[in-house]
Design a protein around this motif. Structure first.
Motif, PDB file in Angstrom:
ATOM      1  N   UNK A 110       4.662  11.629   7.479  1.00 38.10           N
ATOM      2  CA  UNK A 110       3.859  11.507   6.254  1.00 38.10           C
ATOM      3  C   UNK A 110       2.999  10.247   6.316  1.00 38.10           C
ATOM      4  N   UNK A 111       3.556   9.145   6.791  1.00 39.60           N
ATOM      5  CA  UNK A 111       2.789   7.909   6.903  1.00 39.60           C
ATOM      6  C   UNK A 111       1.693   8.030   7.958  1.00 39.60           C
ATOM      7  N   UNK A 112       2.008   8.644   9.074  1.00 40.92           N
ATOM      8  CA  UNK A 112       0.997   8.845  10.124  1.00 40.92           C
ATOM      9  C   UNK A 112      -0.156   9.680   9.567  1.00 40.92           C
ATOM     10  N   UNK A 113       0.144  10.771   8.877  1.00 36.69           N
ATOM     11  CA  UNK A 113      -0.895  11.632   8.304  1.00 36.69           C
ATOM     12  C   UNK A 113      -1.717  10.883   7.265  1.00 36.69           C
ATOM     13  N   UNK A 114      -1.064  10.093   6.431  1.00 36.95           N
ATOM     14  CA  UNK A 114      -1.781   9.297   5.430  1.00 36.95           C
ATOM     15  C   UNK A 114      -2.798   8.385   6.100  1.00 36.95           C
ATOM     16  N   UNK A 115      -2.367   7.646   7.094  1.00 36.50           N
ATOM     17  CA  UNK A 115      -3.269   6.703   7.762  1.00 36.50           C
ATOM     18  C   UNK A 115      -4.427   7.433   8.442  1.00 36.50           C
TER      19      UNK A 115
END
Length: 169
Positions: A122-127
């Motif tokens: 989720x964090x990778x996709x957000x960034x």
């Protein structure tokens, strides 16, 4: 949701959210959230935000840390964005990260870095959604000392967002 500048009065909520993220095991190598004083000293004075719900309760935060004291790196910072686990999936992280990007450029920061466990999809996709690109994978960067991954060597995905308005030739 309201995004506003972080104040010292937000310190307890910031540390609480950080501590709960740490407990999940996919946020950081750091074992505990520490104190507001240590958090405050470890982050730049500018570019600190909190997200608040309709009742004014802090439900997320974002801030920057310097990457080096060398003058050539004065425009490079590492980001931190954390959302209350009970409030994830509502766009809070994206709003905080967008505010952080805009303010970092207003403060003449030309490069933002993020180190993320690859399992934190989720964090990778957000960034990625806000222009961060994968720079590389740091294999076995550190061994977890706590939580569900205790004893495991963890990879860290290094991501970067280079400003298109600051430091442009």
């Amino acid at each position: 949701m309201i995004i506003r500048a972080m104040t010292p009065n937000d310190g307890d909520a910031v540390i609480d959210i950080y501590g709960r993220a740490i407990a999940g095991g996919n946020a950081t190598f750091q074992e505990n959230a520490g104190s507001w004083e240590s958090w405050d000293q470890g982050h730049l004075d500018d570019c600190r935000f909190v997200a608040c719900n309709a009742l004014g309760r802090v439900i997320g935060w974002a801030g920057l840390s310097g990457v080096s004291n060398r003058c050539v790196y004065r425009g490079v910072a590492e980001i931190s964005v954390y959302v209350d686990p009970d409030a994830q999936g509502q766009g809070i992280g994206k709003a905080l990260l967008a505010a952080l990007i805009a303010e970092s450029e207003a403060q003449d920061i030309w490069s933002l870095e993020a180190g993320i466990f690859p399992e934190n999809t989720a964090s990778v996709a957000l960034h990625r959604s806000l222009g961060f690109q994968d720079v590389g994978l740091r294999r076995g960067l550190g061994r977890m000392t706590y939580g569900p991954f205790a004893g495991k060597w963890r990879d860290v995905l290094l991501m970067q967002r280079r400003s298109s308005v600051v430091g442009v030739e």
